[in-house]
Design an enzyme around this catalytic site. Structure first.
Site, PDB file in Angstrom:
ATOM      1  N   ASP A  75      -6.844  -7.292   9.030  1.00 54.52           N
ATOM      2  CA  ASP A  75      -7.965  -7.565   8.132  1.00 54.52           C
ATOM      3  C   ASP A  75      -9.270  -7.226   8.841  1.00 54.52           C
ATOM      4  O   ASP A  75      -9.591  -6.054   9.014  1.00 54.52           O
ATOM      5  CB  ASP A  75      -7.914  -9.023   7.666  1.00 54.52           C
ATOM      6  CG  ASP A  75      -8.868  -9.285   6.513  1.00 54.52           C
ATOM      7  OD1 ASP A  75      -9.914  -9.907   6.762  1.00 54.52           O
ATOM      8  OD2 ASP A  75      -8.598  -8.858   5.373  1.00 54.52           O
TER       9      ASP A  75
ATOM     10  N   HIS B 277       0.815  -1.216   0.000  1.00 53.33           N
ATOM     11  CA  HIS B 277       0.000   0.000   0.000  1.00 53.33           C
ATOM     12  C   HIS B 277       0.848   1.264   0.000  1.00 53.33           C
ATOM     13  O   HIS B 277       0.592   2.199  -0.761  1.00 53.33           O
ATOM     14  CB  HIS B 277      -0.939   0.015   1.206  1.00 53.33           C
ATOM     15  CG  HIS B 277      -2.097  -0.913   1.066  1.00 53.33           C
ATOM     16  ND1 HIS B 277      -3.129  -0.954   1.974  1.00 53.33           N
ATOM     17  CD2 HIS B 277      -2.407  -1.830   0.116  1.00 53.33           C
ATOM     18  CE1 HIS B 277      -4.022  -1.862   1.587  1.00 53.33           C
ATOM     19  NE2 HIS B 277      -3.585  -2.407   0.471  1.00 53.33           N
TER      20      HIS B 277
ATOM     21  N   LYS C 267      -8.136  -0.371   3.229  1.00 51.97           N
ATOM     22  CA  LYS C 267      -7.661  -0.467   4.610  1.00 51.97           C
ATOM     23  C   LYS C 267      -6.910  -1.796   4.793  1.00 51.97           C
ATOM     24  O   LYS C 267      -7.167  -2.759   4.055  1.00 51.97           O
ATOM     25  CB  LYS C 267      -8.831  -0.345   5.587  1.00 51.97           C
ATOM     26  CG  LYS C 267      -9.953  -1.382   5.348  1.00 51.97           C
ATOM     27  CD  LYS C 267      -9.630  -2.732   5.924  1.00 51.97           C
ATOM     28  CE  LYS C 267     -10.391  -3.839   5.281  1.00 51.97           C
ATOM     29  NZ  LYS C 267      -9.783  -5.148   5.520  1.00 51.97           N
TER      30      LYS C 267
END
Length: 431
Positions: free
Chosen positions: A203, A102, A120
């Protein structure tokens, strides 16, 4: 009738969203990665948004990207992520790569002048989050928009839940639970890869943490205690023993409020073998138990024996299925009332309300395309487009400091649980 509405909402939201003609100034999105979440998170929502087009995709494997583009009607396929970022026709990118990638690709995208919708968790740890979200390319004049995609916050159901909690004069504690059934994820899933920022907390756990932090008004939290269960037989050892299958944590704010989160990425509930592994069934909930409520909202009994009695009320507010509320959700508001006189209860009663909000309760934030079939991701896209276009929207947003604070809390939970923080990106910006 409610079951029929459920089927209709689900069909329009997930299977067959309206396909509106795009405007000439629509934002053109490129996908970095041929991810399983993009059809829900962006491809479907963009079809019903006249100012959004998913125009390009790039993946590590060109053939996979071509098959993905054909399946989802994406006109342009690039040979590489770099090729997509060099495409001057692309205005924004959606990044749903493994967590460990990311930071690098969000920063590269910003440097290429692209707006970024970033899945996210935003980065692998708080250091990378600070470097990314406080980087001059993200904070300078006319910087591209950068948003961490905590989609649930944009849905009216979550905002109505927060408003119910907000009617409490004090919140003492909040609980959040989030699970994925065992068998829904393959043992070699990237969510179990430590080097790529894997783990339960990275997660489903990040949703549970984000949710309780919202209830706590985003106050800084201290991790009181945390524990985990490792993957054990699901993975071989080495660095994989640092990957959490279950995470449990207790948090406390400086004002004394507490929160607990429980997350399990492979719970004891068995995933039905006849269902695709890409379907991830979650019925998460967030509960705010026994918060002191504003008593003036209730009209007291006018009977003489209740004169001068003190009215005390406590509420328990729970939201069910806040991550996929378009299919079904419910906000349970339980109120326990007491009339107290001379230190004794002279009357007690209980009231329960069930609240739902598939759309904004007023017309202020609605457009002609609004409907109760809008998903959390469709509401998120609406606000993202508003920001890119420089318009005011609903006011719901996840700012840079909120994203950084979320990653700080994740790192602290891992430390407290005796686990290593996920490794930082090795990407270095060229001078």
């Amino acid at each position: 009738m409610s079951f029929i509405n459920l089927i209709q909402r689900s069909y329009r939201a997930i299977i067959n969203p309206p396909d509106l003609r795009a405007k000439s100034d629509a934002i053109r999105f490129g996908l970095l990665g041929a991810s399983t979440i993009a059809p829900l998170a962006l491809i479907g929502p963009a079809k019903s948004h006249p100012e959004a087009i998913v125009a390009a995709v790039a993946a590590r494997d060109r053939r996979r990207a071509e098959a993905y583009a054909k399946k989802h009607g994406i006109p342009i396929v690039h040979d590489s992520y770099e090729g997509l970022l060099a495409d001057t026709s692309i205005d924004a990118v959606y990044i749903a790569l493994p967590n460990g990638l990311h930071y690098e690709w969000a920063l590269r995208s910003l440097q290429a002048g692209k707006h970024v919708l970033l899945e996210k968790p935003a980065t692998s740890n708080a250091v990378d989050a600070e470097k990314l979200f406080r980087h001059p390319v993200a904070t300078g004049p006319n910087a591209p928009i950068l948003l961490e995609a905590f989609h649930y916050q944009f849905h009216p159901a979550w905002q109505v839940f927060l408003s119910e909690v907000g009617r409490c004069s004090s919140v003492k504690t909040v609980h959040s639970r989030q699970t994925i059934p065992r068998g829904a994820l393959a043992p070699d899933d990237i969510r179990f890869d430590f080097d790529l920022g894997g783990g339960c907390l990275m997660d489903v756990g990040t949703y549970a943490l984000s949710a309780v932090r919202q209830v706590l008004n985003r106050e800084p939290v201290k991790v009181v205690e945390a524990s985990h269960q490792p993957l054990s037989s699901m993975q071989d050892k080495s660095s994989k023993d640092q990957v959490d299958r279950v995470i449990v944590a207790t948090l406390r704010t400086s004002s004394g409020k507490t929160a607990t989160i429980i997350a399990d990425i492979a719970s004891s509930l068995q995933w039905p073998p006849f269902l695709p592994k890409s379907w991830r069934l979650n019925v998460p909930r967030v509960t705010v138990p026994m918060c002191q409520a504003v008593s003036e909202e209730v009209v007291l009994d006018p009977a003489p024996e209740f004169k001068d009695a003190e009215h005390r009320m406590q509420k328990t507010v729970t939201i069910w299925n806040y991550l996929l509320p378009v299919v079904w959700h419910r906000i349970d508001v339980s109120e326990e009332h007491r009339l107290v006189k001379a230190g004794k209860d002279i009357k007690t009663w209980k009231e329960i309300r069930y609240v739902k909000a598939y759309n904004w309760l007023d017309n202020e934030h609605r457009t002609e395309t609004h409907g109760d079939w809008w998903t959390t991701w469709r509401y998120q896209l609406e606000e993202f487009i508003h920001r890119v276009k420089g318009r005011s929207g609903s006011g719901v947003w996840i700012g840079a400091e909120e994203t950084i604070a979320q990653m700080v809390a994740i790192d602290e939970i891992y430390r407290k649980a005796g686990l290593e923080i996920r490794p930082s990106s090795s990407f270095e910006v060229n001078p």
